[in-house]
Write a protein that holds these residues in place. Structure first.
Motif, PDB file in Angstrom:
ATOM      1  N   LEU A  15      55.498 127.870  59.029  1.00  0.00           N
ATOM      2  CA  LEU A  15      55.864 126.944  57.953  1.00  0.00           C
ATOM      3  C   LEU A  15      56.388 127.702  56.733  1.00  0.00           C
ATOM      4  O   LEU A  15      57.314 127.234  56.052  1.00  0.00           O
ATOM      5  CB  LEU A  15      54.658 126.088  57.564  1.00  0.00           C
ATOM      6  CG  LEU A  15      54.213 125.053  58.600  1.00  0.00           C
ATOM      7  CD1 LEU A  15      52.900 124.401  58.176  1.00  0.00           C
ATOM      8  CD2 LEU A  15      55.285 123.980  58.812  1.00  0.00           C
ATOM      9  N   LYS A  16      55.805 128.874  56.470  1.00  0.00           N
ATOM     10  CA  LYS A  16      56.265 129.687  55.338  1.00  0.00           C
ATOM     11  C   LYS A  16      57.704 130.125  55.548  1.00  0.00           C
ATOM     12  O   LYS A  16      58.526 130.081  54.623  1.00  0.00           O
ATOM     13  CB  LYS A  16      55.351 130.901  55.170  1.00  0.00           C
ATOM     14  CG  LYS A  16      55.645 131.720  53.920  1.00  0.00           C
ATOM     15  CD  LYS A  16      55.409 130.898  52.664  1.00  0.00           C
ATOM     16  CE  LYS A  16      55.666 131.709  51.406  1.00  0.00           C
ATOM     17  NZ  LYS A  16      55.490 130.881  50.186  1.00  0.00           N
ATOM     18  N   GLU A  17      58.034 130.525  56.776  1.00  0.00           N
ATOM     19  CA  GLU A  17      59.411 130.916  57.085  1.00  0.00           C
ATOM     20  C   GLU A  17      60.357 129.729  56.931  1.00  0.00           C
ATOM     21  O   GLU A  17      61.480 129.869  56.443  1.00  0.00           O
ATOM     22  CB  GLU A  17      59.501 131.484  58.503  1.00  0.00           C
ATOM     23  CG  GLU A  17      58.925 132.875  58.643  1.00  0.00           C
ATOM     24  CD  GLU A  17      59.344 133.540  59.938  1.00  0.00           C
ATOM     25  OE1 GLU A  17      60.316 133.070  60.570  1.00  0.00           O
ATOM     26  OE2 GLU A  17      58.696 134.533  60.328  1.00  0.00           O
ATOM     27  N   ARG A  18      59.905 128.552  57.374  1.00  0.00           N
ATOM     28  CA  ARG A  18      60.716 127.339  57.230  1.00  0.00           C
ATOM     29  C   ARG A  18      60.960 127.010  55.761  1.00  0.00           C
ATOM     30  O   ARG A  18      62.028 126.559  55.372  1.00  0.00           O
ATOM     31  CB  ARG A  18      60.018 126.159  57.915  1.00  0.00           C
ATOM     32  CG  ARG A  18      60.041 126.234  59.429  1.00  0.00           C
ATOM     33  CD  ARG A  18      61.420 125.919  59.930  1.00  0.00           C
ATOM     34  NE  ARG A  18      61.522 126.014  61.361  1.00  0.00           N
ATOM     35  CZ  ARG A  18      62.548 125.553  62.064  1.00  0.00           C
ATOM     36  NH1 ARG A  18      63.544 124.975  61.452  1.00  0.00           N
ATOM     37  NH2 ARG A  18      62.595 125.697  63.373  1.00  0.00           N
ATOM     38  N   GLU A  19      59.937 127.234  54.954  1.00  0.00           N
ATOM     39  CA  GLU A  19      60.071 126.958  53.519  1.00  0.00           C
ATOM     40  C   GLU A  19      61.093 127.889  52.891  1.00  0.00           C
ATOM     41  O   GLU A  19      61.906 127.470  52.056  1.00  0.00           O
ATOM     42  CB  GLU A  19      58.709 127.125  52.846  1.00  0.00           C
ATOM     43  CG  GLU A  19      58.705 126.758  51.370  1.00  0.00           C
ATOM     44  CD  GLU A  19      57.341 126.919  50.738  1.00  0.00           C
ATOM     45  OE1 GLU A  19      57.232 126.661  49.523  1.00  0.00           O
ATOM     46  OE2 GLU A  19      56.379 127.296  51.447  1.00  0.00           O
ATOM     47  N   ILE A  20      61.077 129.143  53.308  1.00  0.00           N
ATOM     48  CA  ILE A  20      62.042 130.127  52.811  1.00  0.00           C
ATOM     49  C   ILE A  20      63.456 129.737  53.203  1.00  0.00           C
ATOM     50  O   ILE A  20      64.422 129.992  52.483  1.00  0.00           O
ATOM     51  CB  ILE A  20      61.692 131.537  53.342  1.00  0.00           C
ATOM     52  CG1 ILE A  20      60.358 132.002  52.740  1.00  0.00           C
ATOM     53  CG2 ILE A  20      62.794 132.541  53.023  1.00  0.00           C
ATOM     54  CD1 ILE A  20      59.818 133.277  53.331  1.00  0.00           C
ATOM     55  N   LYS A  25      60.588 119.304  51.686  1.00  0.00           N
ATOM     56  CA  LYS A  25      59.142 119.105  51.637  1.00  0.00           C
ATOM     57  C   LYS A  25      58.696 118.113  52.711  1.00  0.00           C
ATOM     58  O   LYS A  25      57.683 118.317  53.389  1.00  0.00           O
ATOM     59  CB  LYS A  25      58.745 118.601  50.247  1.00  0.00           C
ATOM     60  CG  LYS A  25      57.262 118.329  50.079  1.00  0.00           C
ATOM     61  CD  LYS A  25      56.961 117.803  48.681  1.00  0.00           C
ATOM     62  CE  LYS A  25      55.496 117.456  48.528  1.00  0.00           C
ATOM     63  NZ  LYS A  25      55.203 116.902  47.166  1.00  0.00           N
ATOM     64  N   HIS A  26      59.458 117.029  52.877  1.00  0.00           N
ATOM     65  CA  HIS A  26      59.103 116.007  53.866  1.00  0.00           C
ATOM     66  C   HIS A  26      59.178 116.546  55.295  1.00  0.00           C
ATOM     67  O   HIS A  26      58.343 116.229  56.137  1.00  0.00           O
ATOM     68  CB  HIS A  26      60.019 114.793  53.716  1.00  0.00           C
ATOM     69  CG  HIS A  26      59.858 114.074  52.411  1.00  0.00           C
ATOM     70  ND1 HIS A  26      58.661 113.500  52.030  1.00  0.00           N
ATOM     71  CD2 HIS A  26      60.719 113.846  51.395  1.00  0.00           C
ATOM     72  CE1 HIS A  26      58.799 112.944  50.847  1.00  0.00           C
ATOM     73  NE2 HIS A  26      60.037 113.142  50.430  1.00  0.00           N
ATOM     74  N   THR A  27      60.189 117.379  55.550  1.00  0.00           N
ATOM     75  CA  THR A  27      60.343 117.982  56.877  1.00  0.00           C
ATOM     76  C   THR A  27      59.172 118.912  57.180  1.00  0.00           C
ATOM     77  O   THR A  27      58.613 118.894  58.281  1.00  0.00           O
ATOM     78  CB  THR A  27      61.666 118.754  56.971  1.00  0.00           C
ATOM     79  OG1 THR A  27      62.751 117.865  56.733  1.00  0.00           O
ATOM     80  CG2 THR A  27      61.830 119.383  58.349  1.00  0.00           C
TER      81      THR A  27
END
Length: 307
Positions: A15-20, A25-27
Motif C-alpha cells: 500500500l505504501k508503494e501504491r501511495e507513492i 485515497k479511495h483506491t
C-alpha cells in the motif's frame, strides 16, 4: 513471525508503494479492505501466503458470494485487488508464483450507458434565462458547468476541482487532474468558452477571489461549489428546461463520448479526452447506429443494390 503478522506487513509495504505511485485515497482504501479480508480468510485456514493456490482463491470468492450475495462487479474488484497484491509479492520474491494470475471470473456484459439525444441536450443548454437578476446569475454559473460537462466529458470531481489556472481561453484547453492524479489536456468548444467567460464576469460579485488557485465554480458566498451542489443544479436546470430526464453530470459525460464517437469514429481520441487508461472502457460508447450501418452496407457490398 506468524502468517497474519507477516502478511499484514507485506500489505502495508504494498500500500505504501501504491501511495507513492499517486493512487487515490479511495483506491487505497478499497485495496486495503479487499486484500486484508482475503488475508484474514487465509489466516483462519492457517494458510501461509506462499502456499495459497487457485483453489483457495476460488473457495474464498464462493464464500463471499454465499455469505454476502456479492455482485459480479464487486467480485471482479476484489479479485483485481488480490491479483495486483500477489503480483507485487511475486515480483518482490515473497511468493514463488501468483495463483491469481490466470484465475478468471466470467464477466457479465456491461450495460450501455444511458443517453440523451443531441436535441434534448441543446434544449437544456439553450433554454431562456430566468427573469430575476439573482436567478440569472445562478443560471450563468450553471450553464458554464453544463457546457463544460458536455463539451469536454469531464467527471463530476474534475469539474469541482477545476481552478482558474487550469483554463486556457486562448487555446481553448483545460488542464484536468483525473483519477490517480493523472493529468490530461482536454479541448472545449466556443459555446463553452463563451459560457465560462460570461460566468466569470459574475464571479467577483459572489465574493470570488480571482486568483490562479481559486475554484472556477463557487457559491454566492464565494466558497468552492460542492459535488452534491453541482449534481442538484444540473438536475434543476434540466427540470427548468422542461426535459423529462434525470440529468446528472456523468450522463452528460456519456453523451459527450457517444456523440463524439458517432460523429468522428475516432475511438483513440475520445479515450484520451475521457482519461480512460484502457480502450475497452471507451468501447462501451460505440453504440450501433443501424441507419448508418445500412448506409455503409449499401455503399460497400457488391450485391447490396441492383445495378
Amino acid at each position: 513471525m506468524s502468517f497474519e503478522n507477516d502478511a499484514t506487513v507485506l500489505l502495508a509495504m504494498w500500500l505504501k508503494e501504491r501511495e507513492i505511485q499517486n493512487q487515490s485515497k479511495h483506491t487505497l482504501q478499497a485495496y486495503e479492505r479487499d486484500v486484508s479480508d482475503f488475508l484474514v480468510f487465509c489466516s483462519t485456514k492457517k494458510l501461509a501466503l506462499s502456499d495459497v493456490e487457485t483453489s483457495d482463491l476460488r473457495e474464498y470468492l464462493a464464500f463471499k458470494v454465499e455469505r454476502f450475495h456479492l455482485s459480479s462487479s464487486s467480485l471482479q474488484r476484489m479479485l483485481s485487488s488480490i491479483r495486483q497484491f500477489m503480483k507485487w509479492a511475486e515480483q518482490s520474491q515473497f511468493m514463488q508464483f501468483n495463483p491469481a494470475n490466470d484465475f478468471q471470473l466470467k464477466r457479465q456484459s456491461r450495460p450501455l450507458p444511458g443517453l440523451v439525444d443531441i436535441e434534448t441536450v441543446n434544449q437544456i443548454l439553450d433554454q431562456p434565462e430566468p427573469e430575476t437578476e439573482a436567478q440569472q446569475q445562478m443560471w450563468l454559473r450553471d450553464k458554464a458547468i453544463l457546457e463544460l460537462l458536455y463539451a469536454s466529458g469531464l467527471r463530476l470531481a474534475e469539474v469541482q476541482a477545476l481552478r482558474i489556472k487550469d483554463v486556457d481561453f486562448n487555446r481553448q484547453l483545460l488542464r484536468i487532474t483525473g483519477k490517480g492524479n493523472k493529468t490530461r489536456i482536454v479541448p472545449f468548444g466556443r459555446k463553452a468558452k463563451d459560457a465560462v467567460m460570461q460566468w466569470l464576469q459574475i464571479y467577483p460579485l459572489w465574493h470570488g477571489d480571482f486568483v490562479p488557485e481559486a475554484s472556477v465554480f463557487i457559491t454566492q458566498k464565494g466558497n468552492p461549489l460542492g459535488a452534491r451542489q453541482i449534481e442538484n443544479r444540473v438536475k434543476f436546470q434540466a427540470q427548468r428546461a422542461g426535459v423529462n430526464v434525470d440529468l446528472h453530470p456523468h450522463l452528460l459525460r456519456h453523451c459527450f463520448a457517444s456523440h463524439m464517437l458517432s460523429n468522428s469514429g475516432d475511438l483513440r481520441a475520445v479515450q484520451e479526452m475521457l482519461g480512460h487508461s484502457n480502450l475497452t472502457t471507451t468501447q462501451i460508447y460505440t453504440h450501433v447506429d443501424f441507419d448508418q450501418l445500412a448506409k455503409v452496407y449499401d455503399q460497400a457490398h457488391p450485391r447490396a443494390t441492383k445495378k
